[in-house]
Design a protein around this motif. Structure first.
Motif, short mmCIF file in Angstrom:
data_model
loop_
_atom_site.label_atom_id
_atom_site.label_comp_id
_atom_site.label_asym_id
_atom_site.label_seq_id
_atom_site.Cartn_x
_atom_site.Cartn_y
_atom_site.Cartn_z
N HIS A 297 -55.10 54.30 5.71
CA HIS A 297 -54.74 53.52 4.53
C HIS A 297 -53.63 52.52 4.87
N PRO A 298 -53.81 51.26 4.51
CA PRO A 298 -52.73 50.29 4.73
C PRO A 298 -51.61 50.47 3.71
N ILE A 299 -50.41 50.07 4.09
CA ILE A 299 -49.27 50.11 3.18
C ILE A 299 -49.39 48.94 2.19
N THR A 300 -49.20 49.23 0.90
CA THR A 300 -49.26 48.21 -0.14
C THR A 300 -47.90 48.09 -0.82
N VAL A 301 -47.80 47.12 -1.74
CA VAL A 301 -46.55 46.97 -2.49
C VAL A 301 -46.22 48.26 -3.22
N LEU A 302 -47.23 48.98 -3.70
CA LEU A 302 -46.99 50.22 -4.44
C LEU A 302 -46.70 51.39 -3.51
N SER A 303 -47.54 51.60 -2.50
CA SER A 303 -47.34 52.76 -1.62
C SER A 303 -46.10 52.63 -0.75
N ASN A 304 -45.53 51.44 -0.71
CA ASN A 304 -44.31 51.21 0.06
C ASN A 304 -43.17 52.09 -0.44
N VAL A 305 -43.24 52.53 -1.69
CA VAL A 305 -42.15 53.29 -2.29
C VAL A 305 -42.32 54.80 -2.09
N ILE A 306 -43.50 55.25 -1.66
CA ILE A 306 -43.75 56.70 -1.55
C ILE A 306 -42.81 57.38 -0.55
N GLU B 206 -47.84 36.22 3.02
CA GLU B 206 -46.44 36.27 2.59
C GLU B 206 -46.07 37.66 2.09
N ILE B 207 -46.99 38.30 1.35
CA ILE B 207 -46.73 39.65 0.86
C ILE B 207 -46.61 40.63 2.02
N VAL B 208 -47.52 40.54 2.99
CA VAL B 208 -47.50 41.45 4.13
C VAL B 208 -46.22 41.29 4.94
N THR B 209 -45.82 40.05 5.18
CA THR B 209 -44.60 39.81 5.94
C THR B 209 -43.39 40.42 5.22
N GLY B 210 -43.35 40.24 3.89
CA GLY B 210 -42.25 40.82 3.12
C GLY B 210 -42.29 42.33 3.11
N LEU B 211 -43.49 42.91 3.06
CA LEU B 211 -43.62 44.37 3.05
C LEU B 211 -43.07 45.01 4.32
N LYS B 212 -43.33 44.39 5.45
CA LYS B 212 -42.87 44.96 6.72
C LYS B 212 -41.36 45.10 6.76
#
Length: 717
Positions: free
Chosen positions: A265-274, A208-214
């Motif tokens: 490196h995979p995209i995470t909830v945190l790195s999504n903002v970089i 669910e987190i991954v789907t939302g991140l995309k």
């Protein structure tokens, strides 16, 4: 030739101006490589990794995962009825449990319908609790099973309105993204209208987190780019100046996404903002460069020589802020720090190179930039110069007060806040916690004495609740064995269950179903009581995702706080060295630490005083960015001092030349970071909100406190 305050990094732009055709060809090739890399972006799908470090708890968890025979995960199906389940409901749900076993990738299914009474002479394997025909008196049979006192889970709550089915999935056979829709479709087709069905589990949460991140990544960067471009056009009222400022920033943001691919490196909830962060920082640098080019009419070379060093220094301080996060032993945050640090430096190189090329063919128009931002800067600075001692005393008072407030925050890392907005998983997890103990498994390992293990199981059951604990002790009581069961006794128990509760002869594992430890204060107290009981009872190891969430999170926040201190001291030291005077260190430290403490203390107002890793990260990165305004202001101040101006006149000159751009870039940064407010993830909204508060506080103190400190010190050279 001296390196200057930018340590010579601005020479990248000068090289581009010297060989523009070669530079253009290299930049075009880089853009092609970036575009080719973006389809290969990956997203983090392991929620454990957010907590792993090199601690004993993490090593135990990793060891446990390595011991599993295959990559398996349990998906929980929570079924809730408006009334007690009827015999017909139970029959249909039993059929559902059987049908789920035939889905590809499903290894086994656990449900109330697998329950058996203790074995005896007439039923050597134990008679089924639910017979071939389920009658309306099935509750009486269930009560008889509970009366055995085994403590084994029944997966049916006391009011018979909620039922739990555990589906064990082999992820090597079926991906979680494939099995979840199939499982949901099977469940939805089987349950009656008055029964609601919801799915959860560790892998389900990760998916669910991954789907939302995309979707979040696309939305943030697309709308962020449009919003920053529109805001720049409205504020600057010069399309050519906007192009000079925005185009290099867009390439910079894209480059950091490609960099994540190159680093693996995979995209995470945190790195999504970089990416959006580097976009707005790139625009800020572009505005400083284009603003000077417009205001003076100088050549691109002169612009880079005058403004480039300050932009380079701000990139270095921001990269240092990211790098300071590496003090943590957390793998995911190390990746975040590396991506942010390298990404910032790469973004600067691309920004100044692209600006240099564009400045050769695009010149801002001659109309002056709207001066409302300059008026604000001048009024704040003049107010400071009128009463410098009062401003300094007020600043010290606010600093002491905000430090005290920041110290009262509480380390807190709730997993549920990492779920997308509108997720039903939080509600289903709470429902499972109320009825069955919890979704997450705390694992306690005992070695040696059987009696100690029995005492431990009873103590943990007393805290966690009946049917929330599974262990060899519960199985022994079901078997009717006095003492530790031998291998022959356990032949009646599924081998996969035996392998979990007794991995080797001398080790007994106790599984406790618990709610998310930081869901609320009550859940935290329950976990802490269980953990202390396990430690006091002689547990060899305590691990599991709840333990990681509770123990590692607090340690992680402590490590990040050390990183914040390192970032503050390190970036300030670098800026002081860049300007050639260590005496500037305390002068720069106070007005730049003050915004961080004010923002940290504000968590009591809008985050219940909870200090999460995201909050500390936001403060750390904010410092690296907040000091940027100080760099630009000090650069203009020392230029004026070099021409013979007294401190007061130099402050007025710096405010006139840099103050307008400082306010303007803060407004643009606010517009860019405000796009995080539409994110589906609370940590991203928190990160953006804290960044905005910090940047405005930094601007305020740079234009109020810094002028007072500079003039109070007298001559600064």
């Amino acid at each position: 030739m001296a390196l200057g305050i930018g340590f010579g990094a601005e020479r990248i732009g000068l090289l581009v101006l010297r060989w523009p055709k070669i530079a253009a060809a290299v930049l075009i090739a880089l853009v092609i490589v970036i575009a080719a890399s973006l389809p290969n972006l990956r997203f983090e799908n392991d929620i454990h990794r957010a907590f792993f470090s090199d601690s004993e708890v993490s090593r135990a968890q990793l060891s446990y995962r390595a011991q599993q025979s295959s990559d398996v995960s349990t998906v929980l199906v929570h079924l809730q009825s408006e009334r007690a389940f009827t015999a017909q409901d139970m029959s249909e749900l039993r059929d559902l449990a059987l049908d789920l076993e035939f889905l590809e990738g499903v290894e086994s299914v656990v449900s109330p319908f697998a329950l058996r009474f203790s074995p005896n002479d007439t039923a050597p394997k134990g008679a089924p609790v639910f017979g071939t025909e389920i009658s309306d008196t099935y509750g009486e049979d269930l009560a008889r099973f509970r009366a055995l006192g085994t403590g084994l889970p029944t997966f049916l709550n006391g009011s018979q309105t909620a039922l739990l089915i555990g589906v064990r999935v082999d992820l090597n056979v079926a991906e979680i993204g494939t099995i979840l829709p199939e499982l949901r479709a099977e469940v939805d087709a089987a349950v009656a209208p008055h029964i609601s069905a919801r799915v959860t589990g560790e892998e389900a949460i990760s998916h669910e987190i991954v789907t939302g991140l995309k979707s979040d990544l696309i939305r943030l960067n697309l709308w962020g780019s449009l919003l920053v471009g529109f805001a720049a056009l409205v504020l600057l009222r010069d399309l050519r100046m906007v192009l000079l400022a925005v185009i290099p920033a867009l390439l910079s943001a894209a480059s950091v996404l490609a960099l994540s691919v190159w680093l693996g490196h995979p995209i995470t909830v945190l790195s999504n903002v970089i990416p959006i962060l580097l976009l707005v920082l790139g625009v800020a640098d572009g505005v400083h460069l284009a603003g000077y080019l417009k205001a003076t009419g100088d050549s691109p070379r002169e612009t880079i020589l005058r403004i480039g060093p300050a932009c380079a220094l701000t990139a270095i301080t921001t990269a240092l802020a990211f790098t300071s996060i590496m003090v943590t032993r957390n793998a995911q945050l190390f990746d975040f720090a590396l991506l942010g640090g390298l990404g910032t430096l790469l973004a600067f190189a691309i920004t100044i190179s692209t600006f240099a090329l564009l400045a050769l063919v695009i010149r801002p128009n001659t109309r002056s930039t709207p001066n409302f931002t300059g008026v604000l800067a001048q009024r704040l600075a003049m107010f400071s110069l009128r009463i410098p001692k009062t401003v300094i005393a007020s600043g010290v008072f606010v600093l002491v007060l905000s430090i005290f407030g920041f110290q009262q925050t509480k380390a807190w890392f709730p997993l549920y806040q990492n779920l997308p907005s509108g997720s039903q998983t939080v509600q289903v997890n709470d429902a499972i916690s109320d009825d069955f103990g919890g979704v997450f498994q705390m694992i306690v390992e005992m070695e040696g004495d059987w009696r100690e293990t029995e005492v431990m199981v009873d103590a943990l059951t007393k805290l966690a609740g009946a049917e929330a604990v599974l262990s060899t002790v519960n199985i022994a009581r079901w078997l009717g064995v006095d003492g530790a069961p031998v291998a022959e006794d356990l032949t009646l128990v599924p081998s996969e269950v035996v392998g979990q509760v007794r991995p080797i002869e001398t080790v007994s594992r106790i599984f406790i179903s618990v709610p998310e430890p930081m869901r609320n204060a009550q859940a935290a107290m329950l976990f802490d009581a269980l953990y202390e009981t396990a430690q006091a009872g002689g547990a060899a190891r305590v691990y599991g995702l709840p333990t990681l969430m509770r123990q590692e999170a607090v340690s992680l926040i402590s490590q990040l706080s050390k990183g914040l201190v390192i970032a503050s001291l390190g970036a300030t030291f670098v800026v002081a060295i860049a300007f050639g005077s260590l005496r500037l260190f305390p002068l720069l430290l106070v007005p730049n630490v003050l915004p961080l403490m004010v923002t940290g203390a504000s968590l009591h107002i809008w985050a219940s005083g909870q200090l999460s890793p995201t909050a500390v990260l936001a403060l750390t990165i904010s410092f690296g960015i907040a000091i940027d305004d100080s760099v630009h202001f000090m650069n203009r101040f020392f230029e004026a001092r070099a021409k013979g101006s007294e401190p007061r006149e130099a402050v007025i000159s710096a405010t006139a030349s840099a103050g307008q751009i400082m306010v303007l870039t803060t407004v643009l940064l606010t517009f860019g970071l405000s796009i995080t407010m539409i994110s589906g993830f609370f940590p991203i909204r928190l990160f953006g909100g804290m960044m905005i508060i910090t940047l405005w506080a930094a601007l305020l103190f740079d234009l109020l406190l810094l002028p007072a400190l500079l003039t109070a010190r007298g001559s600064n050279k």
